[in-house]
Scaffold this motif. Structure first.
Motif, short mmCIF file in Angstrom:
data_model
loop_
_atom_site.label_atom_id
_atom_site.label_comp_id
_atom_site.label_asym_id
_atom_site.label_seq_id
_atom_site.Cartn_x
_atom_site.Cartn_y
_atom_site.Cartn_z
N VAL A 18 0.85 -1.19 0.00
CA VAL A 18 0.00 0.00 0.00
C VAL A 18 0.89 1.24 0.00
CG1 VAL A 18 -1.75 1.31 1.26
CG2 VAL A 18 -1.87 -1.19 1.19
N VAL A 19 0.63 2.11 -0.97
CA VAL A 19 1.38 3.37 -1.07
C VAL A 19 0.39 4.50 -0.87
CG1 VAL A 19 2.84 4.85 -2.48
CG2 VAL A 19 3.08 2.35 -2.63
N ILE A 20 0.73 5.43 0.05
CA ILE A 20 -0.13 6.59 0.29
C ILE A 20 0.66 7.84 -0.07
CG2 ILE A 20 -1.44 7.89 2.01
CD1 ILE A 20 -1.73 5.26 3.60
N THR A 21 0.10 8.66 -0.93
CA THR A 21 0.77 9.91 -1.32
C THR A 21 -0.15 11.08 -1.00
OG1 THR A 21 -0.11 9.84 -3.56
CG2 THR A 21 2.03 8.79 -3.19
N ASN A 22 0.46 12.27 -0.87
CA ASN A 22 -0.36 13.46 -0.61
C ASN A 22 -0.79 14.09 -1.92
OD1 ASN A 22 1.84 14.83 -1.63
ND2 ASN A 22 2.52 15.65 0.36
N VAL A 23 -1.40 15.28 -1.81
CA VAL A 23 -1.98 15.92 -2.99
C VAL A 23 -0.91 16.30 -4.01
CG1 VAL A 23 -1.87 18.28 -2.07
CG2 VAL A 23 -3.63 17.70 -3.75
N LEU A 24 0.34 16.47 -3.54
CA LEU A 24 1.43 16.82 -4.45
C LEU A 24 2.09 15.59 -5.03
CD1 LEU A 24 3.11 19.75 -2.48
CD2 LEU A 24 1.42 19.87 -4.33
N GLY A 25 1.57 14.43 -4.69
CA GLY A 25 2.16 13.20 -5.19
C GLY A 25 3.32 12.70 -4.37
N GLN A 26 3.60 13.36 -3.25
CA GLN A 26 4.71 12.95 -2.40
C GLN A 26 4.29 11.74 -1.56
OE1 GLN A 26 5.07 16.76 -0.52
NE2 GLN A 26 6.97 17.24 -1.64
N THR A 27 5.18 10.78 -1.42
CA THR A 27 4.88 9.54 -0.72
C THR A 27 4.84 9.79 0.79
OG1 THR A 27 5.90 8.24 -2.47
CG2 THR A 27 5.61 7.15 -0.30
N ILE A 28 3.73 9.42 1.41
CA ILE A 28 3.56 9.55 2.86
C ILE A 28 3.87 8.21 3.54
CG2 ILE A 28 1.95 10.10 4.72
CD1 ILE A 28 2.74 12.45 2.93
N ALA A 29 3.42 7.15 2.90
CA ALA A 29 3.66 5.81 3.46
C ALA A 29 3.80 4.82 2.33
CB ALA A 29 2.52 5.40 4.39
N ASN A 30 4.68 3.83 2.53
CA ASN A 30 4.90 2.79 1.54
C ASN A 30 5.21 1.52 2.31
OD1 ASN A 30 5.69 1.08 -0.49
ND2 ASN A 30 6.99 2.60 -1.54
N THR A 31 4.19 0.66 2.44
CA THR A 31 4.37 -0.51 3.33
C THR A 31 3.55 -1.69 2.83
OG1 THR A 31 4.22 -1.30 5.60
CG2 THR A 31 2.49 0.17 4.85
N VAL A 32 3.94 -2.89 3.25
CA VAL A 32 3.17 -4.09 2.94
C VAL A 32 2.26 -4.38 4.13
CG1 VAL A 32 3.24 -6.58 2.49
CG2 VAL A 32 4.99 -5.06 1.50
N VAL A 33 0.96 -4.46 3.82
CA VAL A 33 -0.04 -4.69 4.87
C VAL A 33 0.00 -6.17 5.27
CG1 VAL A 33 -2.47 -4.60 5.48
CG2 VAL A 33 -1.44 -2.80 4.05
N THR A 34 0.12 -6.42 6.58
CA THR A 34 0.24 -7.80 7.05
C THR A 34 -1.03 -8.34 7.70
OG1 THR A 34 1.15 -7.00 9.14
CG2 THR A 34 2.74 -7.55 7.38
N SER A 35 -2.03 -7.47 7.85
CA SER A 35 -3.28 -7.92 8.47
C SER A 35 -4.45 -7.51 7.60
CB SER A 35 -3.42 -7.34 9.88
OG SER A 35 -3.56 -5.92 9.80
N SER A 36 -5.62 -8.08 7.92
CA SER A 36 -6.81 -7.78 7.14
C SER A 36 -7.34 -6.38 7.42
CB SER A 36 -7.90 -8.81 7.41
OG SER A 36 -8.24 -8.78 8.79
N GLU A 37 -6.90 -5.79 8.55
CA GLU A 37 -7.30 -4.41 8.86
C GLU A 37 -6.10 -3.69 9.48
OE1 GLU A 37 -10.44 -1.94 11.68
OE2 GLU A 37 -10.97 -3.96 10.96
N ALA A 38 -5.53 -2.79 8.68
CA ALA A 38 -4.30 -2.11 9.13
C ALA A 38 -4.52 -0.62 9.16
CB ALA A 38 -3.15 -2.45 8.20
N THR A 39 -4.05 0.01 10.27
CA THR A 39 -4.12 1.47 10.37
C THR A 39 -2.72 2.04 10.13
OG1 THR A 39 -5.95 1.37 11.94
CG2 THR A 39 -4.67 3.43 11.85
N ILE A 40 -2.64 2.94 9.15
CA ILE A 40 -1.34 3.51 8.75
C ILE A 40 -1.34 4.99 9.07
CG2 ILE A 40 0.23 3.89 6.81
CD1 ILE A 40 -1.14 1.47 5.44
N ALA A 41 -0.29 5.45 9.73
CA ALA A 41 -0.19 6.88 10.05
C ALA A 41 -0.02 7.68 8.75
CB ALA A 41 0.99 7.14 10.99
N ALA A 42 -0.84 8.67 8.61
CA ALA A 42 -0.79 9.50 7.38
C ALA A 42 -1.01 10.95 7.76
CB ALA A 42 -1.84 9.03 6.39
N PRO A 43 0.00 11.59 8.33
CA PRO A 43 -0.19 12.98 8.78
C PRO A 43 -0.42 13.92 7.60
CG PRO A 43 2.13 12.36 8.84
CD PRO A 43 1.37 11.11 8.52
#
Length: 966
Positions: free
Chosen positions: A941-966
């Motif tokens: 799972v890759v999370i980027t902001n409105v400018l396309g900058q990567t906030i998080a890039n991680t492999v999810v290991t559970s069926s429900e994962a909470t990722i910090a995305a300030p």
């Protein structure tokens, strides 16, 4: 050959013998001394071996010896008959670089052609000029210098006798009343001049100069009468009808010369003349010499006893006076101009005294007034009220053509005949008879667009819209053109209701847009040496197609209702009364006020070699019409004759400050994220189709799609698009690129392998954006084996012309270049004209007055020439259309789909990819500073902001994962 000439040839022209030496000397003197411009009668004699006697035979007439003047009187009593007047001209040839005199030609006064003879040679008529040799014998200008032997025959000098002749100077011609008044048709003018002298006292060859002399009663236009038929004439001033007389009064201090009588001239009205007791002479003779120039004239006052008093100018202490001297040379002007102490230097000629030197008009633009009225550009009017002509613009400006001696209107080409003007002592103010003329310099000819709407580039006009209104003098308000539901143009005082018009310049061909008005005028090539040259004044204007900015409808003329409406071609097909309006030129009447003008019929020509397009002669006079604001019915109508004085023909053309293309995002360095949707239903949004958004139908990876975001099947699609500037600065038509899954890398260190800036492999680089960019897939379609039917096209809009699909391709935007990752091909974003689209650029053209809805423009087709450069001939603009559920590119603007957009903010609206999320299994829930992902176990799972900058890039290991995305 007529019988009389044949007899004369046999018995007269073959008279033999040598001419006396004295005749040859006189003949040579005639050709070389001051009398070389004198005219002569030429006489022939029928007696052999004798010199012709003056008065013997008949004077030769005409230009050929075959046309002797059978009707001319004989002898010295010949009246003025210029066909019998000849001047003598030397005939020379160069021998060893020296001019050798062969003889003398006779040049006829009436035709200015030499005496000639026609003979038979080889069965053909051959014409030879006749000249006399130094012995006085007439010979012909052949190489062998043959002589006339008999009718139609030539022989050599030793074969016979020669035609001989004698000359008699034509006497000065006393001018009759009819001859004098014929000068101007009903009057004549006398110019009293002096001849300029060189420093050594010799006469300069320059033209005589008008005197500024006291007592010059001859400065006005004159007319002559001869009431007692005695051959003398009475002289009158034409306008005042006062009679000119010579008084017994003298000038006093100028009577010190023995030559001068010193009397004064005066003008008297009828009452003054009847009562006068001091009149010395009241009749005149004006005598014209029989010379090439026919001047100087002798002007003589004749008293009752027949005494003659010749007009002269005398100077005392630098002041000059028109006076008289005793006439000692009857018939010839008695004056000297040789530098002697008694030089009167009086030179009288026909012409206007105090006349204006036309050279002052050379090389300038002029405004011309007569008796407080202004010269009209209208070919059917001469002078009109000043309010009717736009001063300061071409219709009120005149050029001087010195060769034709006319003023030429700079716009209409109308000519104004030069009236012959006289100085008044005031700059720019002149007289002609009773008329007062004011002629003012207002500029310099050349090349100009002044006088017509200009100052906008084509790019600016494509981005701008204008209100067209009419000033209301009574209220000082402006009313604007609006339209009703039927497209009829009406006037309104409410600017909010005004129609926004676009002005599109008419292209005449691939090379020309402006039309030229071209007129010849005279300029100085070398003013110091009085060398003139003809030049061309060029005034250019552009014609505009006037359309409604929002709808694209065009002006049509409704012949039945006699008014203008906004309509389409389809409207015109249904209504035979509608005729498409021609292109208009917008012509200044004041600084911000215009006539809107069109040419009712073809008014143009085209210069050879495609140099320019020009307005045909007098097109503004007889082919131009203009629009009117008919206030009584509040409609737009027209009238014939662009220069006609009519009310309500003035318009204002006001910048509506309304852009035609959207340009309000991604223009300050920060890129915007947008969502584009159908204008009629904002549920349908554009997005990147991903391979996991599958339905029972095949969905092609990476294509542009448009679906209902509320449909559960597409509930998780990502509609956010990054609006990346492609070409924006200094253009009327900003172009953007659209991308998803974008990564923005600022200038600095960058590792192409791991993407880190502190990696050992990091290299210095400019800023760039990596992402999947939307492109028109025309190139991919043409690369297929079947270029018309493949997965990159979708159906046909006409035979052999497909709709092209659009898709997202991985690319890097760096500087002015987009580099396609899969092929490493580059697209130069700044190449070619800024209004040419590329396969990766998109422009948003407004279609409503609120500046909301738009169509999306891109390229449909383009090509390269043999050198690999962009080929404008193959370029064709395209428009995005929603065709049977598929977004495609069509070349038809009428098929363009209308869209709207929303600018997105917040991290949840980042332009991310669709291809790693399964809609049926995965859900994404945005929290406060975090993102919860369900059903993505084992996924990256890759999370980027409105400018396309990567906030998080991680492999999810559970069926429900909470990722910090300030």
């Amino acid at each position: 050959m007529n019988k009389k000439f044949s007899t004369l040839v046999a018995s007269v022209l073959l008279a033999g013998g040598m001419i006396t030496p004295s005749f040859a000397e006189n003949l040579e003197q005639v050709a070389v001394d001051a009398n070389k411009n004198q005219y002569y009668y030429v006489f022939v004699d029928g007696r052999a071996s004798t010199s012709p006697n003056v008065g013997t035979g008949e004077p030769i007439s005409g230009t050929t010896s075959a046309v002797l003047d059978v009707d001319a009187p004989t002898g010295c009593s010949v009246e003025k008959n210029e066909t019998t007047w000849w001047r003598v001209e030397k005939v020379t040839e160069k021998v060893n670089g020296v001019d050798n005199v062969l003889g003398y030609k006779l040049i006829n006064a009436a035709t200015n052609k030499p005496l000639s003879v026609t003979v038979q040679e080889g069965g053909k008529d051959v014409t030879y000029d006749v000249f006399t040799n130094n012995r006085g014998a007439l010979q012909f200008a052949t190489k062998e210098r043959k002589y006339y032997k008999g009718p139609g025959e030539l022989g050599t000098a030793d074969e016979g006798n020669f035609w001989r002749y004698n000359l008699q100077a034509v006497k000065p011609q006393k001018q009759t009343v009819a001859q004098l008044n014929a000068w101007n048709g009903n009057s004549f003018d006398l110019d009293i001049c002096y001849q300029p002298l060189k420093s050594n006292g010799a006469i300069d060859d320059k033209a005589p100069v008008s005197y500024d002399a006291k007592g010059n009663v001859f400065v006005e236009a004159l007319f002559a009468e001869d009431k007692d038929d005695d051959g003398n004439v009475e002289l009158y001033q034409l306008n005042s009808k006062k009679r000119i007389v010579l008084l017994k009064n003298k000038w006093g201090n100028i009577t010190n010369s023995l030559k001068e009588a010193g009397y004064k001239f005066a003008v008297l009205n009828e009452k003054e003349y009847s009562a006068a007791t001091n009149i010395l002479a009241d009749e005149f003779t004006i005598t014209k010499p029989a010379t090439v120039k026919g001047e100087p004239l002798e002007v003589v006052a004749v008293d009752a006893d027949g005494n003659n008093y010749e007009l002269v100018v005398s100077g005392v202490d630098g002041v000059y006076y028109v006076t008289t001297s005793a006439d000692t040379n009857n018939g010839l002007a008695d004056y000297t101009a040789d530098g002697s102490t008694n030089a009167d230097n009086t030179y009288v000629k026909f012409g206007k005294g105090n006349s204006v030197d036309n050279d002052i008009f050379i090389g300038q633009l002029w405004e011309i007034y007569k008796n407080d009225k202004i010269a009209s550009p209208d070919c059917s009017a001469d002078f009109v009220a000043p309010s009717q002509v736009a001063t300061g613009y071409p219709e009120g400006q005149w050029l001087w053509n010195d060769e034709a001696e006319v003023f030429v209107n700079r716009e209409s080409g109308k000519t104004l005949v030069y009236p012959g003007l006289r100085l008044t002592g005031k700059d720019g103010v002149y007289t002609s008879g009773d008329d007062t003329w004011t002629i003012t310099a207002v500029g310099t000819p050349g090349e100009s667009e002044e006088g017509y709407l200009h100052g906008y580039t084509n790019d600016q006009l494509k981005q701008k819209a204008f209100f067209i209104g009419a000033p209301v003098d009574a209220t000082k308000d402006t009313i604007y053109l609006s339209k009703n539901a039927a497209g009829v143009l009406k006037f309104t005082a409410d600017e909010d209701e005004a129609v926004e018009f676009r002005l599109t310049p008419k292209d005449l061909d691939n090379k020309h847009q402006a039309v030229q008005i071209r007129n010849t005028y005279t300029a100085w090539k070398d003013k110091a040496n009085k060398v003139k040259e003809a030049k061309t004044d060029v005034v250019s204007f552009t014609q505009y197609v006037i359309t409604e900015a929002v709808s694209g409808k065009t002006l049509y003329y409704d012949a039945k209702e006699e008014r203008y409406v906004l309509a389409t071609e389809k409207d015109a097909e249904k209504n035979n009364n509608l005729t498409a309006a021609p292109e208009f030129l917008i012509k200044n009447k004041k600084a911000d006020t215009y006539n809107i003008v069109f040419f009712a019929t073809d008014a143009f020509g085209k210069e050879a070699e495609d140099k320019y397009h020009y307005v045909n002669d007098a097109a503004f006079c007889n082919k131009a019409e203009k629009l009117l604001s008919a206030f009584n019915v509040s409609e737009l109508v027209k009238t014939k004759d662009v220069y006609a004085l009519v009310q309500n023909d003035l318009f204002i053309v006001k910048d509506a400050d309304a852009l035609q293309y959207r340009s309000d995002f991604s223009d300050n360095g920060a890129l915007d994220t947008i969502k584009i949707f159908r204008n009629d239903d904002n549920s349908y949004v554009l997005y990147e189709q991903g391979k996991l958004l599958e339905t029972k139908d095949e969905v092609l990876e990476g294509f542009l799609g448009m679906e209902n975001i509320h449909d559960p099947k597409f509930a998780y699609m990502q509609p956010a698009l990054l609006a990346d500037t492609a070409f924006h600065a200094n253009t009327y038509r900003p172009q953007y690129m659209l991308a998803v899954d974008a990564k923005i890398v600022p200038a600095g260190k960058y590792c192409p392998i791991c993407g880190e800036e502190d990696c050992a492999h990091a290299e210095a680089t400019r800023g760039f954006i990596d992402g999947r960019y939307l492109v028109n897939l025309v190139d991919s379609a043409k690369a297929c084996e079947n270029t018309l039917k493949n997965k990159f096209t979708y159906e046909m809009y006409e035979e052999n012309a497909p709709y092209y699909r659009l898709g997202f391709v991985q690319a890097r935007h760096i500087g002015d270049t987009l580099v396609i990752a899969s092929t490493n091909d580059t697209i130069d974003l700044a190449a070619n004209r800024p209004d040419y689209d590329k396969v990766c650029t998109f422009a948003f053209r407004y279609v409503d007055a609120e500046r909301d809805a738009f169509t999306i423009e891109t390229v449909y087709n383009y090509g390269l020439d043999n050198d690999g450069d962009f080929d404008a001939e193959q370029y064709k603009r395209g428009y995005i259309k929603y065709h049977n559920g598929i977004p495609v590119v069509t070349p038809k603007a009428s098929e363009a789909w209308v869209f709207d957009l929303e600018e997105l903010t917040g991290e949840e609206n980042a332009p991310t990819a669709n291809d790693e999320i399964v809609a049926s299994e995965v859900s994404v829930i945005a929290g406060n500073g975090s993102v919860t992902v369900k059903g993505a176990e084992g996924k990256n799972v890759v999370i980027t902001n409105v400018l396309g900058q990567t906030i998080a890039n991680t492999v999810v290991t559970s069926s429900e994962a909470t990722i910090a995305a300030p």
